[in-house]
Design a protein around this motif. Structure first.
Motif: not given
Length: 183
Positions: A82, A135-137, A140-141, A178
């Motif tokens: 990103k 980062d919230r992403d 998610k992993e 985010d």
């Protein structure tokens, strides 16, 4: 590069920072896999891609930042693929201007060198001078990949171990953002 499970049996040739990480993870009961790449420090995207393939994980960007006055410091963890846009993070954090912190501050606050920045460096920040930003992403992993405070090795463990064991042991509550990589 080969995949190993847990701490190295023989710690000779490893620096004290890396050894402290393995002891810390073992004390917390964090199950992790490791790959060593002493001939290829993870300083380029090509090496990071090789490490990602061996660990089967997406290694994150770990950025050491500060405010304009160099009085507040931040460790940002975000997906490696990103784009990082300073303005985007500054806006979400309510900080007028962020920039990369210098090597001296990194050494003094986290006992780290450029290229070896890792969430695990927060174990060296006894004064809690560095705010963790994630980062919230990343959360998610299933797995989280990082360096054990040395860029000649890389490790992976469950993201749940990061949030449920490691961060509580470090007494850290991250600021969640985010990021989309937009201006």
């Amino acid at each position: 590069m080969e995949l190993y499970h847990g701490s190295p049996e023989n710690m000779s040739g490893r620096n004290e920072r890396e050894i402290r990480v393995y002891r810390f993870l073992d004390e917390l009961g964090v199950d992790f896999d490791r790959t060593d790449h002493p001939d290829e420090p993870a300083t380029t995207m090509e090496v990071c891609e090789k490490v990602d393939a061996v660990l089967n994980v997406r290694i994150c960007k770990n950025l050491f930042l500060c405010n304009r006055q160099k009085t507040k410091f931040y460790l940002l963890i975000m997906p490696g693929d990103k784009p990082f846009k300073t303005k985007e993070l500054s806006g979400q954090m309510g900080i007028s201007r962020l920039s990369f912190a210098d090597e001296k501050a990194m050494g003094e606050l986290l006992d780290l060198r450029p290229g070896s920045v890792s969430v695990l460096g927060l174990m060296n920040d006894k004064e809690h001078a560095v705010q963790l930003v994630i980062d919230r992403d990343v959360l998610k992993e299933e797995y989280f990949g990082c360096h054990p405070c040395e860029n000649t090795s890389s490790i992976r463990f469950k993201t749940a171990d990061l949030t449920e064991k490691i961060l509580p042991a470090l007494r850290r509550t991250p600021v969640l953002v985010d990021l989309v990589g937009a201006e």
